[in-house]
Design a protein around this motif. Structure first.
Motif, PDB file in Angstrom:
ATOM      1  N   GLU A  31      -2.551 -16.525  -4.133  1.00 39.72           N
ATOM      2  CA  GLU A  31      -2.742 -17.074  -2.537  1.00 39.72           C
ATOM      3  C   GLU A  31      -1.261 -17.481  -2.107  1.00 39.72           C
ATOM      4  OE1 GLU A  31      -5.628 -20.340  -0.940  1.00 39.72           O
ATOM      5  OE2 GLU A  31      -3.965 -21.252  -2.181  1.00 39.72           O
ATOM      6  N   PHE A  32      -1.101 -16.990  -0.931  1.00 36.13           N
ATOM      7  CA  PHE A  32       0.318 -17.488  -0.185  1.00 36.13           C
ATOM      8  C   PHE A  32       0.212 -18.749   0.651  1.00 36.13           C
ATOM      9  CE2 PHE A  32       0.460 -12.750  -0.490  1.00 36.13           C
ATOM     10  CZ  PHE A  32       1.561 -12.611  -0.755  1.00 36.13           C
ATOM     11  N   VAL A  33       1.021 -19.502   0.432  1.00 36.16           N
ATOM     12  CA  VAL A  33       1.075 -21.053   0.840  1.00 36.16           C
ATOM     13  C   VAL A  33       2.334 -21.342   1.852  1.00 36.16           C
ATOM     14  CG1 VAL A  33       0.694 -23.663   0.448  1.00 36.16           C
ATOM     15  CG2 VAL A  33      -0.345 -21.810  -0.854  1.00 36.16           C
ATOM     16  N   ALA A  34       2.345 -21.863   2.875  1.00 39.18           N
ATOM     17  CA  ALA A  34       3.578 -22.311   3.386  1.00 39.18           C
ATOM     18  C   ALA A  34       3.410 -23.559   4.048  1.00 39.18           C
ATOM     19  CB  ALA A  34       3.975 -21.416   4.654  1.00 39.18           C
ATOM     20  N   PHE A  35       4.433 -24.621   3.905  1.00 42.41           N
ATOM     21  CA  PHE A  35       4.498 -25.737   4.736  1.00 42.41           C
ATOM     22  C   PHE A  35       5.867 -26.375   4.985  1.00 42.41           C
ATOM     23  CE2 PHE A  35       4.188 -26.177  -0.053  1.00 42.41           C
ATOM     24  CZ  PHE A  35       5.254 -26.834  -0.178  1.00 42.41           C
ATOM     25  N   HIS A  36       6.126 -27.466   5.674  1.00 41.98           N
ATOM     26  CA  HIS A  36       7.298 -27.916   5.889  1.00 41.98           C
ATOM     27  C   HIS A  36       8.070 -28.207   4.691  1.00 41.98           C
ATOM     28  CE1 HIS A  36      10.785 -29.640   7.864  1.00 41.98           C
ATOM     29  NE2 HIS A  36      10.319 -29.239   9.106  1.00 41.98           N
ATOM     30  N   ARG A  37       9.300 -27.913   4.627  1.00 43.75           N
ATOM     31  CA  ARG A  37      10.048 -28.494   3.384  1.00 43.75           C
ATOM     32  C   ARG A  37       9.975 -29.824   2.960  1.00 43.75           C
ATOM     33  NH1 ARG A  37      15.496 -27.356   2.222  1.00 43.75           N
ATOM     34  NH2 ARG A  37      14.834 -27.079   0.015  1.00 43.75           N
ATOM     35  N   ASN A  38      10.076 -30.614   4.225  1.00 43.19           N
ATOM     36  CA  ASN A  38      10.206 -32.092   4.117  1.00 43.19           C
ATOM     37  C   ASN A  38       8.703 -32.748   3.433  1.00 43.19           C
ATOM     38  OD1 ASN A  38      12.508 -31.931   5.327  1.00 43.19           O
ATOM     39  ND2 ASN A  38      11.701 -32.969   7.301  1.00 43.19           N
ATOM     40  N   ALA A  50      -5.494 -23.018   9.894  1.00 41.73           N
ATOM     41  CA  ALA A  50      -5.775 -21.906   9.256  1.00 41.73           C
ATOM     42  C   ALA A  50      -5.408 -20.593   9.650  1.00 41.73           C
ATOM     43  CB  ALA A  50      -7.483 -21.742   9.114  1.00 41.73           C
ATOM     44  N   SER A  51      -5.319 -20.567  11.162  1.00 46.41           N
ATOM     45  CA  SER A  51      -4.919 -19.322  12.018  1.00 46.41           C
ATOM     46  C   SER A  51      -3.391 -19.463  12.561  1.00 46.41           C
ATOM     47  CB  SER A  51      -6.085 -19.442  13.083  1.00 46.41           C
ATOM     48  OG  SER A  51      -5.360 -20.265  14.273  1.00 46.41           O
ATOM     49  N   HIS A  52      -3.089 -18.260  12.806  1.00 39.84           N
ATOM     50  CA  HIS A  52      -1.622 -17.927  12.942  1.00 39.84           C
ATOM     51  C   HIS A  52      -1.507 -18.410  14.587  1.00 39.84           C
ATOM     52  CE1 HIS A  52      -3.357 -14.089  14.582  1.00 39.84           C
ATOM     53  NE2 HIS A  52      -2.408 -13.995  15.442  1.00 39.84           N
ATOM     54  N   THR A  53      -2.514 -18.416  15.453  1.00 43.25           N
ATOM     55  CA  THR A  53      -2.487 -18.827  16.808  1.00 43.25           C
ATOM     56  C   THR A  53      -2.217 -20.391  16.804  1.00 43.25           C
ATOM     57  OG1 THR A  53      -4.923 -18.813  16.791  1.00 43.25           O
ATOM     58  CG2 THR A  53      -3.875 -17.095  17.641  1.00 43.25           C
ATOM     59  N   ASP A  54      -3.077 -20.946  15.871  1.00 41.27           N
ATOM     60  CA  ASP A  54      -2.729 -22.413  15.918  1.00 41.27           C
ATOM     61  C   ASP A  54      -1.435 -22.801  15.333  1.00 41.27           C
ATOM     62  OD1 ASP A  54      -5.275 -22.935  16.662  1.00 41.27           O
ATOM     63  OD2 ASP A  54      -6.318 -23.515  14.795  1.00 41.27           O
ATOM     64  N   LEU A  55      -0.929 -22.145  14.366  1.00 38.46           N
ATOM     65  CA  LEU A  55       0.576 -22.369  13.842  1.00 38.46           C
ATOM     66  C   LEU A  55       1.667 -22.051  15.096  1.00 38.46           C
ATOM     67  CD1 LEU A  55       0.366 -20.740  10.344  1.00 38.46           C
ATOM     68  CD2 LEU A  55       0.952 -22.983  11.010  1.00 38.46           C
ATOM     69  N   THR A  82      -0.464 -24.326   5.434  1.00 40.64           N
ATOM     70  CA  THR A  82      -1.427 -22.951   5.631  1.00 40.64           C
ATOM     71  C   THR A  82      -1.508 -22.115   4.454  1.00 40.64           C
ATOM     72  OG1 THR A  82      -1.867 -21.188   7.265  1.00 40.64           O
ATOM     73  CG2 THR A  82       0.359 -21.750   6.652  1.00 40.64           C
ATOM     74  N   ARG A  83      -2.636 -21.439   4.385  1.00 36.55           N
ATOM     75  CA  ARG A  83      -2.778 -20.829   3.008  1.00 36.55           C
ATOM     76  C   ARG A  83      -3.342 -19.477   3.517  1.00 36.55           C
ATOM     77  NH1 ARG A  83      -3.128 -24.740  -0.836  1.00 36.55           N
ATOM     78  NH2 ARG A  83      -3.504 -26.666   0.050  1.00 36.55           N
ATOM     79  N   SER A  84      -3.037 -18.320   3.109  1.00 35.85           N
ATOM     80  CA  SER A  84      -3.511 -16.908   3.225  1.00 35.85           C
ATOM     81  C   SER A  84      -3.862 -16.336   1.740  1.00 35.85           C
ATOM     82  CB  SER A  84      -2.307 -16.072   3.865  1.00 35.85           C
ATOM     83  OG  SER A  84      -1.887 -16.851   5.041  1.00 35.85           O
ATOM     84  N   PRO A  85      -4.819 -15.311   2.153  1.00 38.45           N
ATOM     85  CA  PRO A  85      -5.304 -14.672   0.867  1.00 38.45           C
ATOM     86  C   PRO A  85      -4.359 -13.404   0.425  1.00 38.45           C
ATOM     87  CG  PRO A  85      -6.808 -14.336   2.646  1.00 38.45           C
ATOM     88  CD  PRO A  85      -5.744 -15.261   3.306  1.00 38.45           C
ATOM     89  N   ASP A  86      -3.692 -12.853   1.827  1.00 36.17           N
ATOM     90  CA  ASP A  86      -2.809 -11.612   1.635  1.00 36.17           C
ATOM     91  C   ASP A  86      -1.752 -11.567   2.158  1.00 36.17           C
ATOM     92  OD1 ASP A  86      -3.472 -10.364   4.231  1.00 36.17           O
ATOM     93  OD2 ASP A  86      -5.476 -10.996   3.599  1.00 36.17           O
ATOM     94  N   SER A  87      -0.762 -10.814   2.044  1.00 41.63           N
ATOM     95  CA  SER A  87       0.549 -11.081   2.657  1.00 41.63           C
ATOM     96  C   SER A  87       0.544 -10.678   4.138  1.00 41.63           C
ATOM     97  CB  SER A  87       1.595 -10.039   1.893  1.00 41.63           C
ATOM     98  OG  SER A  87       0.996  -8.573   1.907  1.00 41.63           O
ATOM     99  N   GLU A  88      -0.447  -9.674   4.568  1.00 39.42           N
ATOM    100  CA  GLU A  88      -0.333  -9.415   6.005  1.00 39.42           C
ATOM    101  C   GLU A  88      -0.954 -10.452   6.907  1.00 39.42           C
ATOM    102  OE1 GLU A  88      -2.667  -5.904   7.512  1.00 39.42           O
ATOM    103  OE2 GLU A  88      -1.497  -4.545   5.936  1.00 39.42           O
ATOM    104  N   ASN A  89      -1.850 -11.251   6.315  1.00 42.03           N
ATOM    105  CA  ASN A  89      -2.216 -12.560   7.109  1.00 42.03           C
ATOM    106  C   ASN A  89      -1.085 -13.585   7.034  1.00 42.03           C
ATOM    107  OD1 ASN A  89      -3.484 -15.268   6.759  1.00 42.03           O
ATOM    108  ND2 ASN A  89      -4.872 -14.062   7.818  1.00 42.03           N
ATOM    109  N   PHE A  90      -0.180 -13.745   5.989  1.00 43.53           N
ATOM    110  CA  PHE A  90       0.827 -14.547   5.828  1.00 43.53           C
ATOM    111  C   PHE A  90       1.953 -14.084   6.724  1.00 43.53           C
ATOM    112  CE2 PHE A  90       3.962 -16.638   2.827  1.00 43.53           C
ATOM    113  CZ  PHE A  90       3.483 -17.885   3.186  1.00 43.53           C
TER     114      PHE A  90
END
Ligand code: SF4
Length: 205
Positions: A31-38, A50-55, A82-90
Protein backbone atom coordinates in the motif's frame (compact mmCIF):
# COMPACT_ATOMS: atom_id res chain seq x y z
CA UNK A 1 8.40 2.38 -18.27
CA UNK A 2 5.31 4.42 -17.40
CA UNK A 3 5.44 7.15 -14.74
CA UNK A 4 3.41 4.98 -12.38
CA UNK A 5 5.87 2.09 -12.88
CA UNK A 6 8.79 4.47 -12.19
CA UNK A 7 7.09 5.62 -9.00
CA UNK A 8 6.66 2.02 -7.98
CA UNK A 9 10.35 1.30 -8.60
CA UNK A 10 11.42 4.37 -6.59
CA UNK A 11 9.27 3.25 -3.68
CA UNK A 12 9.65 -0.51 -3.18
CA UNK A 13 7.71 -2.18 -0.36
CA UNK A 14 8.95 -1.34 3.11
CA UNK A 15 10.67 1.92 2.07
CA UNK A 16 9.97 5.63 2.43
CA UNK A 17 11.04 8.82 0.67
CA UNK A 18 10.60 12.53 1.02
CA UNK A 19 8.93 14.47 -1.79
CA UNK A 20 8.68 18.19 -1.07
CA UNK A 21 6.75 18.50 2.18
CA UNK A 22 5.38 14.98 1.78
CA UNK A 23 6.54 11.79 3.40
CA UNK A 24 5.87 8.89 1.06
CA UNK A 25 6.00 5.28 2.14
CA UNK A 26 4.99 1.83 1.01
CA UNK A 27 3.88 -0.81 3.43
CA UNK A 28 5.03 -4.42 3.35
CA UNK A 29 1.69 -5.30 1.78
CA UNK A 30 2.35 -2.81 -1.05
CA UNK A 31 0.00 0.00 0.00
CA UNK A 32 1.22 3.53 -0.87
CA UNK A 33 0.89 6.15 1.87
CA UNK A 34 1.49 9.93 1.89
CA UNK A 35 1.18 12.56 4.61
CA UNK A 36 2.77 15.85 5.62
CA UNK A 37 6.30 15.39 6.97
CA UNK A 38 5.41 17.36 10.09
CA UNK A 39 3.03 14.55 10.99
CA UNK A 40 5.63 11.78 11.11
CA UNK A 41 4.89 9.34 13.92
CA UNK A 42 1.22 10.34 14.28
CA UNK A 43 -0.52 8.82 11.26
CA UNK A 44 -3.12 7.10 13.48
CA UNK A 45 -4.60 10.50 14.41
CA UNK A 46 -4.74 11.98 10.92
CA UNK A 47 -7.79 12.65 8.77
CA UNK A 48 -8.03 10.15 5.92
CA UNK A 49 -8.37 11.71 2.47
CA UNK A 50 -9.41 9.14 -0.07
CA UNK A 51 -9.63 10.95 -3.41
CA UNK A 52 -7.22 12.99 -5.49
CA UNK A 53 -9.91 15.63 -6.03
CA UNK A 54 -10.18 16.20 -2.27
CA UNK A 55 -6.38 16.45 -2.09
CA UNK A 56 -6.43 19.04 -4.88
CA UNK A 57 -8.89 21.08 -2.80
CA UNK A 58 -6.72 20.70 0.30
CA UNK A 59 -3.67 21.99 -1.59
CA UNK A 60 -5.49 25.17 -2.66
CA UNK A 61 -5.32 26.81 0.77
CA UNK A 62 -2.80 27.02 3.60
CA UNK A 63 -3.59 26.49 7.30
CA UNK A 64 -4.90 30.09 7.53
CA UNK A 65 -7.19 29.42 4.56
CA UNK A 66 -5.12 31.76 2.38
CA UNK A 67 -5.01 30.76 -1.30
CA UNK A 68 -1.77 29.06 -2.37
CA UNK A 69 -1.07 30.33 -5.90
CA UNK A 70 2.28 28.51 -5.97
CA UNK A 71 1.72 24.82 -5.34
CA UNK A 72 5.34 24.24 -4.32
CA UNK A 73 5.30 26.95 -1.65
CA UNK A 74 6.37 25.50 1.72
CA UNK A 75 2.97 25.90 3.36
CA UNK A 76 0.98 22.76 2.62
CA UNK A 77 -1.61 21.95 5.29
CA UNK A 78 -0.85 19.23 7.84
CA UNK A 79 -3.21 16.79 9.58
CA UNK A 80 -4.15 14.35 6.82
CA UNK A 81 -3.06 11.03 5.36
CA UNK A 82 -3.90 9.33 2.08
CA UNK A 83 -3.52 5.69 1.06
CA UNK A 84 -3.54 4.08 -2.37
CA UNK A 85 -3.65 0.44 -3.38
CA UNK A 86 -1.63 1.02 -6.57
CA UNK A 87 0.92 3.39 -8.09
CA UNK A 88 -1.43 4.86 -10.72
CA UNK A 89 -3.86 6.00 -8.08
CA UNK A 90 -0.99 7.26 -5.91
CA UNK A 91 0.54 9.25 -8.78
CA UNK A 92 -2.80 11.04 -9.32
CA UNK A 93 -2.70 12.06 -5.68
CA UNK A 94 0.88 13.34 -5.87
CA UNK A 95 -0.09 15.31 -8.98
CA UNK A 96 -3.06 16.81 -7.14
CA UNK A 97 -0.65 18.27 -4.59
CA UNK A 98 2.37 18.99 -6.81
CA UNK A 99 1.06 19.14 -10.41
CA UNK A 100 3.51 17.64 -12.90
CA UNK A 101 6.42 17.72 -10.47
CA UNK A 102 7.10 13.99 -10.43
CA UNK A 103 6.97 13.80 -14.24
CA UNK A 104 9.40 16.73 -14.48
CA UNK A 105 11.88 14.97 -12.22
CA UNK A 106 11.68 11.69 -14.12
CA UNK A 107 12.13 13.37 -17.54
CA UNK A 108 15.05 15.44 -16.22
CA UNK A 109 16.69 12.45 -14.58
CA UNK A 110 16.41 10.44 -17.80
CA UNK A 111 18.03 13.31 -19.72
CA UNK A 112 14.84 13.85 -21.74
CA UNK A 113 14.05 17.34 -20.45
CA UNK A 114 16.60 20.15 -20.46
CA UNK A 115 16.12 23.14 -18.17
CA UNK A 116 15.48 26.51 -19.86
CA UNK A 117 17.98 29.25 -18.94
CA UNK A 118 16.38 32.14 -17.06
CA UNK A 119 17.32 34.68 -19.73
CA UNK A 120 15.66 32.58 -22.46
CA UNK A 121 12.43 32.54 -20.43
CA UNK A 122 12.59 36.29 -19.81
CA UNK A 123 13.52 37.19 -23.38
CA UNK A 124 10.42 35.58 -24.82
CA UNK A 125 8.07 37.60 -22.60
CA UNK A 126 5.78 40.08 -24.31
CA UNK A 127 3.63 43.04 -23.31
CA UNK A 128 4.20 44.45 -19.85
CA UNK A 129 6.70 41.66 -19.02
CA UNK A 130 8.96 42.41 -22.00
CA UNK A 131 11.35 44.52 -19.91
CA UNK A 132 12.01 41.62 -17.55
CA UNK A 133 14.61 40.46 -20.10
CA UNK A 134 16.97 43.28 -19.18
CA UNK A 135 17.71 42.07 -15.65
CA UNK A 136 21.30 42.06 -14.44
CA UNK A 137 22.97 38.93 -13.08
CA UNK A 138 22.74 40.52 -9.64
CA UNK A 139 18.95 40.83 -9.99
CA UNK A 140 18.77 37.22 -11.19
CA UNK A 141 20.65 36.11 -8.10
CA UNK A 142 18.29 38.15 -5.94
CA UNK A 143 15.28 36.39 -7.51
CA UNK A 144 16.88 32.99 -6.90
CA UNK A 145 17.65 33.89 -3.30
CA UNK A 146 14.54 35.82 -2.25
CA UNK A 147 11.66 34.58 -4.45
CA UNK A 148 12.75 31.01 -5.07
CA UNK A 149 14.93 30.29 -2.05
CA UNK A 150 12.51 31.66 0.54
CA UNK A 151 9.12 31.02 -1.05
CA UNK A 152 9.42 27.75 -2.93
CA UNK A 153 10.51 24.19 -2.28
CA UNK A 154 11.85 23.57 -5.75
CA UNK A 155 15.55 23.18 -6.40
CA UNK A 156 16.58 25.33 -9.33
CA UNK A 157 17.92 23.30 -12.26
CA UNK A 158 18.10 26.20 -14.76
CA UNK A 159 21.16 28.40 -15.31
CA UNK A 160 20.89 32.19 -15.58
CA UNK A 161 22.08 31.88 -19.18
CA UNK A 162 24.01 29.55 -21.47
CA UNK A 163 27.33 30.96 -20.29
CA UNK A 164 26.95 29.64 -16.76
CA UNK A 165 25.57 26.09 -16.77
CA UNK A 166 24.63 24.67 -13.36
CA UNK A 167 25.53 21.21 -12.09
CA UNK A 168 22.97 18.51 -12.70
CA UNK A 169 20.77 17.69 -9.73
CA UNK A 170 20.70 14.12 -8.50
CA UNK A 171 18.22 12.10 -6.47
CA UNK A 172 19.00 10.02 -3.41
CA UNK A 173 17.56 6.84 -1.90
CA UNK A 174 15.66 9.00 0.60
CA UNK A 175 14.40 11.86 -1.59
CA UNK A 176 12.53 12.39 -4.84
CA UNK A 177 13.74 15.87 -5.83
CA UNK A 178 11.25 18.66 -6.45
CA UNK A 179 12.96 20.61 -9.19
CA UNK A 180 12.36 23.72 -11.27
CA UNK A 181 13.35 23.47 -14.92
CA UNK A 182 11.90 26.80 -16.04
CA UNK A 183 11.26 30.06 -14.18
CA UNK A 184 7.59 30.48 -13.27
CA UNK A 185 5.37 33.57 -13.48
CA UNK A 186 6.35 34.63 -9.94
CA UNK A 187 10.02 34.83 -10.92
CA UNK A 188 9.15 36.62 -14.17
CA UNK A 189 7.00 39.17 -12.30
CA UNK A 190 9.80 39.75 -9.83
CA UNK A 191 12.28 40.28 -12.69
CA UNK A 192 9.99 42.91 -14.15
CA UNK A 193 9.58 44.60 -10.77
CA UNK A 194 13.33 44.79 -10.18
CA UNK A 195 14.03 46.19 -13.67
CA UNK A 196 11.24 48.75 -13.27
CA UNK A 197 12.50 49.78 -9.85
CA UNK A 198 16.06 50.23 -11.16
CA UNK A 199 14.81 52.25 -14.15
CA UNK A 200 12.75 54.54 -11.93
CA UNK A 201 15.72 55.10 -9.61
CA UNK A 202 18.01 55.98 -12.49
CA UNK A 203 15.47 58.36 -14.03
CA UNK A 204 14.22 59.97 -10.86
CA UNK A 205 13.78 63.74 -11.28
S1 SF4 B 1 11.01 29.97 -10.55
FE1 SF4 B 1 10.87 27.83 -9.92
S2 SF4 B 1 11.98 27.74 -7.99
FE2 SF4 B 1 11.47 29.89 -8.39
S3 SF4 B 1 9.51 30.28 -7.36
FE3 SF4 B 1 9.06 29.72 -9.47
S4 SF4 B 1 8.72 27.49 -9.41
FE4 SF4 B 1 9.80 28.05 -7.52
Amino acid sequence: MTLAETLESLLPTGTERRFGELQLSRSDSGEFVAFHRNNRGMTEDLREIASHTDLRELAKFDSKEEYRPLKTAPNLKCGWVTRSPDSENFLKKLDAIYPGVFATWVAYDLGEHDPTPLRSTLERQTGMYKFAGSITDQMANEIMRETCGKGCLRQIAWPIDDRCPVSRLTGSPRVIPVICTEACTFAVSEARRLVKEAYEKENAP
